[in-house]
Design an enzyme around this catalytic site. Structure first.
Site, PDB file in Angstrom:
ATOM      1  N   ASP A  18       0.857  -1.192   0.000  1.00 23.66           N
ATOM      2  CA  ASP A  18       0.000   0.000   0.000  1.00 23.66           C
ATOM      3  C   ASP A  18       0.883   1.228   0.000  1.00 23.66           C
ATOM      4  O   ASP A  18       2.073   1.152   0.348  1.00 23.66           O
ATOM      5  CB  ASP A  18      -0.858   0.030   1.277  1.00 23.66           C
ATOM      6  CG  ASP A  18      -2.024  -0.938   1.204  1.00 23.66           C
ATOM      7  OD1 ASP A  18      -2.365  -1.337   0.087  1.00 23.66           O
ATOM      8  OD2 ASP A  18      -2.577  -1.290   2.259  1.00 23.66           O
TER       9      ASP A  18
ATOM     10  N   ASP B  32      -4.802  -3.032   4.852  1.00 23.58           N
ATOM     11  CA  ASP B  32      -5.294  -2.532   6.137  1.00 23.58           C
ATOM     12  C   ASP B  32      -6.813  -2.562   6.248  1.00 23.58           C
ATOM     13  O   ASP B  32      -7.359  -2.522   7.328  1.00 23.58           O
ATOM     14  CB  ASP B  32      -4.772  -1.104   6.412  1.00 23.58           C
ATOM     15  CG  ASP B  32      -5.081  -0.155   5.262  1.00 23.58           C
ATOM     16  OD1 ASP B  32      -5.894  -0.525   4.394  1.00 23.58           O
ATOM     17  OD2 ASP B  32      -4.508   0.948   5.229  1.00 23.58           O
TER      18      ASP B  32
ATOM     19  N   ASP C 225      -9.508  -5.829   2.052  1.00 21.32           N
ATOM     20  CA  ASP C 225      -8.199  -6.396   1.690  1.00 21.32           C
ATOM     21  C   ASP C 225      -8.072  -7.843   2.151  1.00 21.32           C
ATOM     22  O   ASP C 225      -7.119  -8.534   1.781  1.00 21.32           O
ATOM     23  CB  ASP C 225      -7.062  -5.585   2.328  1.00 21.32           C
ATOM     24  CG  ASP C 225      -6.859  -4.242   1.654  1.00 21.32           C
ATOM     25  OD1 ASP C 225      -7.094  -4.158   0.440  1.00 21.32           O
ATOM     26  OD2 ASP C 225      -6.475  -3.283   2.336  1.00 21.32           O
TER      27      ASP C 225
END
Length: 1092
Positions: A500, A808, A812
């Site tokens: 990310d 997070d 996901d």
């Protein structure tokens, strides 16, 4: 998994809390799990080797059972201690189902009874006061456990219940120490009794279970009895007593080592369970441990949170709860005022809400469930399974050698070819007494059994656990909490990391640095004097109501406290500068409906009713997506203008300009709406879609989130280590490109071309084959949804990559589950993401991810060091004893001496080599291939050189020792004892010196960093001191004699040669093709031929 309870989750048909729709996320996650299991079955089915399991994550029980059955094990309770207990797992699943079904049956029966009472008008009993509170813990427990809506109405709903619990539903409880003490005293704490960890005595008992050690103890007892009978108590107890003492020493040292490991795992398990969450206390958001929750607490709930205790919904919007952890059914249940009961341990699948805590700890079903099951059931790792295969192979060879030695020695003994140290024949047919014959046979049998002890490397698979336990403890200091053991070692094989951007590559410290209202750029962005009051008012209203954050203004003055996600905090802080009165806006306007921010749609909205009954619908989200829904904009003077093509281009250019400067662009828009068009009843309102067309643009803000210091270096380390870093972000493609260049993920702006940099929607539109081809080239993916991340992970894995992925959010979870290593974020990560992950990065920092890669490689490297060391000892000890036994009928290394060698190479050797810290050298190698042989050609070279040297020198001493050591003039007994002592001493010292060689199998300088590893130096020192004590003071036990300084120097000289020999050996080149491949091909040809 289906529950044994009623199919409708224990609810009656007339209860409206069931929802027929399956949640997309749960289906996606389930599909991934099914695919993963199928993949594992296919892989293992095609492999004839039961130990060839490349990934134990989600492996089916049958595969795990297969390798256990194939393993040669002498002490199953110890060998399989840290693997998944399949039988216990089945029992626990039955217990979970029983508790769930029991609770559901009780609830169904109670609902039926309550419905009947409702028909005939039976009144509900009033709550019983308890201490300072108007309701008792028993009343609360039955209220929430039975989902008793009638009892809740008797309390005047959630507001009345809050009053009984002395809770302000707006501001929460006071939260001072006295208040918390009273609540815990009256209603209990949010903890449950944990099953105690196993005591030291349990580990001691398990260490006894080794079949070879039991045989040796029996042999020692018989030898002791015969020795005392023939030689008297004073001299006769040495042989048997020394073996018994050596066995006891092995058992104690093994138990101490295993007990220390178990304590480390217990501490890590406690850390995993300590969830941090926010509660409202005294009007402000406070972060506390889940164990500190008390009855009466007001807890905000967001997507991905775990419901921390039993409770009742105060307010919520589109709140959907996944109750599968309690009901066993993967059905998403919507919560509202008709179905307000929330169960501890469930997950928030969608929406937002606030709950009042009514039950904690053992007063909840979750507490009872957790107290009744043992949480740490273990798990196997691929390396552990492969090492069991290696141990089995070595064990079979060792067992064969031991049987051969036993047969040779027995044959020589009974044929009269075995002589004592005085030179006398030990067995004369018809003359030797039965007790002497039995004593002789026992000694021979003891030697054979001891060879098995040395040959079967029971400690080899356990060395993985030792190094993993050590690594996990050290990784905690490096801000990584390991949830799944196998992830530690799999990380060493990672070939790509899909990271990310926000909070991982950047600091997650967001501030609004640019703002556009209409076509005017506000500079500085917080200068409210440049805005018309109406524009400021609309912006403040939209931000205050369309947020999951909070603004707390202390009564006595002081700094304003802003809480929420970093993006929310940045925008809230900006509007506070514009004059936003958060509490005033909240009190003067009413929220009618909420569309929570969604990572698929990249925006969130809210419908707000003002005091004059006007309705505003506010939207906030990704700038270009919100802009596309806008037909007009308000300028800074509150004038409304339509957005024509030119204006559209102007705003897009402003967004691109901010994105090119690494800014996250967020647009805020609104529209008016008629109150009459909004559904009145709650059921229709919950399904009403917020209008998202004809919006009026209020402003666009650019939020700066600086790159983390050191992230560029971390990316460079990964690249040089053969690990490709890919950025997968929901942000604008231009923002993603700018950050990727800043972090070093992209080397130059010229690289920023498709498919090197790609948008999520473009990638998802490709076919499966195209995705697999393009995936390898992707470096940056912008505007990606969680499903795009999942598709990328799947495509990369199909292409043979070992994928680590960070995540997070709740959405996901499927990608984290699918990846070889799922890395969730400790600060920003939701509980759903954390539970789906293998490792939690506690500081959300990419540099910590790189440290995990280092530790993963270190685990693999340490195991290889230990294998090289142990196999050298195995080969040398077996060859020396076999050759000596066959040629002379005697062995130079007796049972006690071999047990001491076993202790050095097994427990102490594992401690010394399995706890080597990672070095920078590890990051200059390529990733370890999944199917790369454990014993590399380099290891074979080192092993063969050292074993050949040791065997050659010690066999020369065995056969020519008398003349070399100048013992021809001594008595035969004295010469034999001295020669065997020198052989034993030289052999042990060779292992001590070779331990240094094993530290760096592929480097000439084996001493680099050795003084920093205090444990290694300590073990070497202790081993050396103990060896001196054994030779000089324990001769009676070990059948050795004291050596003078010349013999000591000779032994040291023999041992020290192993250092220059190892250095010279490392100059010998080795072929790249693994040695095992040369043997595998003929075997496969033989198997496939008709004669096979």
């Amino acid at each position: 998994m289906a529950s044994n309870g009623p199919s409708n989750g224990g609810k009656l048909p007339f209860s409206k809390i069931d929802v027929d729709e399956q949640h997309d996320l749960m289906e996606a996650g389930k599909q991934v799990f099914d695919d993963g299991v199928d993949a594992e079955v296919d892989v293992d089915a095609s492999s004839e080797d039961p130990f060839d399991i490349t990934n134990t994550k989600n492996a089916p029980p049958e595969t795990l059972r297969r390798w256990r059955q194939a393993a040669l094990v002498l002490n199953a309770s110890r060998r399989f201690r840290y693997t998944l207990d399949l039988k216990k797992e089945e029992e626990q699943e039955k217990r979970r189902r029983l508790i769930r079904s029991h609770a559901q049956v009780i609830r169904a029966a109670l609902l039926f009874r309550l419905a009947g009472e409702g028909e005939i008008g039976v009144t509900v009993t009033s709550p019983t006061p308890s201490g300072d509170y108007a309701i008792s813990v028993e009343n609360l427990s039955s209220l929430t456990r039975d989902h008793n809506i009638s009892a809740l109405q008797q309390c005047n709903g959630v507001k009345g219940l809050a009053a009984m619990l002395k809770t302000n539903i707006e501001k929460g409880i006071d939260g001072d120490d006295t208040d918390l003490f009273k609540r815990r005293n009256t209603f209990g704490s949010n903890t449950y009794p944990r099953k105690k960890g196993r005591s030291f005595w349990t580990f001691l008992w398990e260490a006894w279970q080794d079949l070879t050690l039991i045989i040796l103890i029996i042999a020692a007892v018989v030898s002791l009895a015969l020795g005392i009978k023939t030689e008297g108590l004073q001299e006769g107890w040495y042989d048997g007593g020394s073996i018994a003492f050596a066995v006891i020493l092995v058992i104690v040292v093994t138990a101490v080592s295993d007990y220390r490991q178990s304590l480390q795992f217990q501490n890590l398990n406690k850390e995993k369970q300590n969830i941090q969450l926010e509660v409202m206390r005294g009007g402000r958001m406070v972060k506390i441990s889940i164990f500190d929750i008390v009855v009466g607490d007001v807890v905000p709930l967001r997507i991905g949170d775990q419901v921390p205790a039993d409770g009742i919904l105060i307010s919520g919007h589109s709140l959907a709860i996944d109750e599968s952890s309690m009901t066993g059914e993967s059905k998403i249940v919507h919560k509202d005022q008709k179905a307000p009961f929330l169960m501890s341990g469930c997950k928030v699948a969608d929406g937002v809400g606030t709950m009042l805590v009514t039950g904690v700890g053992l007063n909840t079903e979750w507490g009872l469930l957790m107290a009744s099951i043992s949480e740490d059931t273990g798990e196997e790792t691929p390396l552990q399974v492969r090492l069991n295969g290696v141990a089995t192979f070595i064990g079979i060879v060792g067992l064969t050698v031991a049987v051969f030695v036993l047969a040779v020695l027995l044959g020589r003994y009974f044929s009269g070819n075995t002589r004592s140290s005085e030179g006398k024949v030990e067995f004369h047919r018809g003359q030797t007494s039965i007790s002497d014959a039995v004593d002789g046979v026992i000694k021979i049998f003891t030697i054979a059994v001891t060879i098995v002890v040395v040959a079967v490397p029971e400690g080899l698979p356990l060395a993985v656990t030792l190094t993993l336990a050590y690594s996990m403890r050290k990784m905690m200091a490096d801000k990584a909490l390991v949830r799944r053991l196998s992830a530690c070692e799999t990380m060493g094989s990672a070939t790509t990391i899909c990271s990310d951007k926000t909070g991982t590559l950047t600091l997650n410290q967001m501030t609004v640095v640019e703002a556009y209202v209409g076509t005017k750029k506000i500079n500085p962005p917080g200068d409210y004097s440049q805005l018309h009051p109406m524009v400021s008012s609309l912006l403040c209203e939209g931000v205050a109501q369309n947020t999951t954050g909070n603004v707390f203004v202390p009564e006595g003055g002081g700094d304003v406290e802003v809480t929420g996600s970093p993006t929310e905090k940045a925008i809230l802080s900006w509007t506070v500068k514009l004059g936003m009165k958060f509490d005033v806006i909240k009190s003067e306007t009413t929220v009618l409906h909420v569309f929570p921010f969604n990572s698929e749609k990249k925006r969130g909205g809210v419908a707000v009713k003002q005091r004059d009954s006007k309705v505003h619908i506010h939207w906030k989200g990704a700038a270009e997506i919100v802009l596309a829904s806008c037909t007009g904009y308000l300028d800074s003077n509150a004038s409304l203008h339509s957005i024509n093509e030119d204006k559209q281009e102007y705003f897009k250019a402003a967004i691109d300009s901010m994105a090119a400067n690494s800014l996250r662009c967020v647009a805020i828009a609104y529209r008016s709406y008629e109150l009459g068009k909004i559904p009145k009843d709650e059921e229709h309102l919950s399904q009403w879609a917020l209008p998202e067309d004809e919006l009026v643009l209020l402003g666009i803000v650019g939020i700066k989130d600086p790159c983390r210091p050191g992230v560029r270096d971390a990316v460079h380390i990964c690249t040089s280590a053969g690990v490709k870093v890919r950025m997968v972000t929901g942000d604008n493609i231009q923002t993603a490109k700018a950050i990727a260049l800043e972090c070093g993920i992209l080397d130059a702006a010229e690289d920023a071309t498709e498919p090197n940099i790609i948008e999520g929607k473009v990638f998802r539109a490709l076919s499966d084959k195209e995705r697999e081809k393009v995936a390898k080239q992707i470096t940056v993916m912008g505007r990606s949804s969680p499903n795009d991340k999942l598709l990328l992970v799947q495509a990369l894995r199909k292409g043979g990559e070992v994928v680590a992925v960070t995540g997070d959010g709740t959405n996901d979870a499927p990608a984290l589950h699918e990846a070889d290593i799922g890395l969730s974020m400790g600060i920003q990560g939701t509980e759903v993401a954390k539970e789906s992950s293998d490792i939690i990065i506690l500081d959300d920092n990419f540099a910590s991810v790189v440290k995990v890669v280092r530790w993963g490689r270190s685990v693999y490297a340490n195991i290889q060091k230990f294998i090289q060391f142990q196999l050298t000892v195995n080969v040398a000890a077996l060859v020396i004893n076999v050759v000596a036994a066959v040629s002379s009928g005697d062995v130079p290394l007796n049972a006690v001496q071999l047990l001491w060698v076993n202790l050095i190479m097994d427990t102490l050797g594992a401690l010394a080599l399995a706890t080597e810290p990672p070095t920078d050298h590890l990051m200059h190698r390529s990733p370890v291939g999944r199917r790369e042989p454990l014993i590399t050609n380099i290891m074979w070279r080192n092993l063969i050189i050292q074993a050949l040297y040791q065997v050659s020198v010690l066999l020369v001493l065995n056969f020519q020792g008398n003349s070399i050591l100048g013992l021809n003039n001594d008595t035969r007994e004295r010469a034999m004892d001295l020669k065997n002592t020198v052989i034993f001493n030289a052999f042990v010292l060779c292992q001590i010196f070779n331990e240094f060689n094993a530290r760096k199998p592929d480097q000439i300088n084996v001493f680099r960093g050795v003084t920093k590893n205090h444990l290694f130096m300590g073990i070497i020192g202790v081993t050396f001191v103990l060896q001196i004590i054994i030779i000089e003071f324990l001769g009676k036990f070990t059948s050795t004699v004291r050596l003078n300084w010349k013999y000591w120097l000779a032994c040291l000289g023999i041992a020290i040669v192993s250092w220059p020999l190892a250095a010279i050996g490392k100059l010998i080149p080795v072929p790249e093709t693994p040695l095992s491949e040369y043997f595998r091909k003929p075997i496969q040809r033989c198997r496939s031929s008709p004669c096979a």
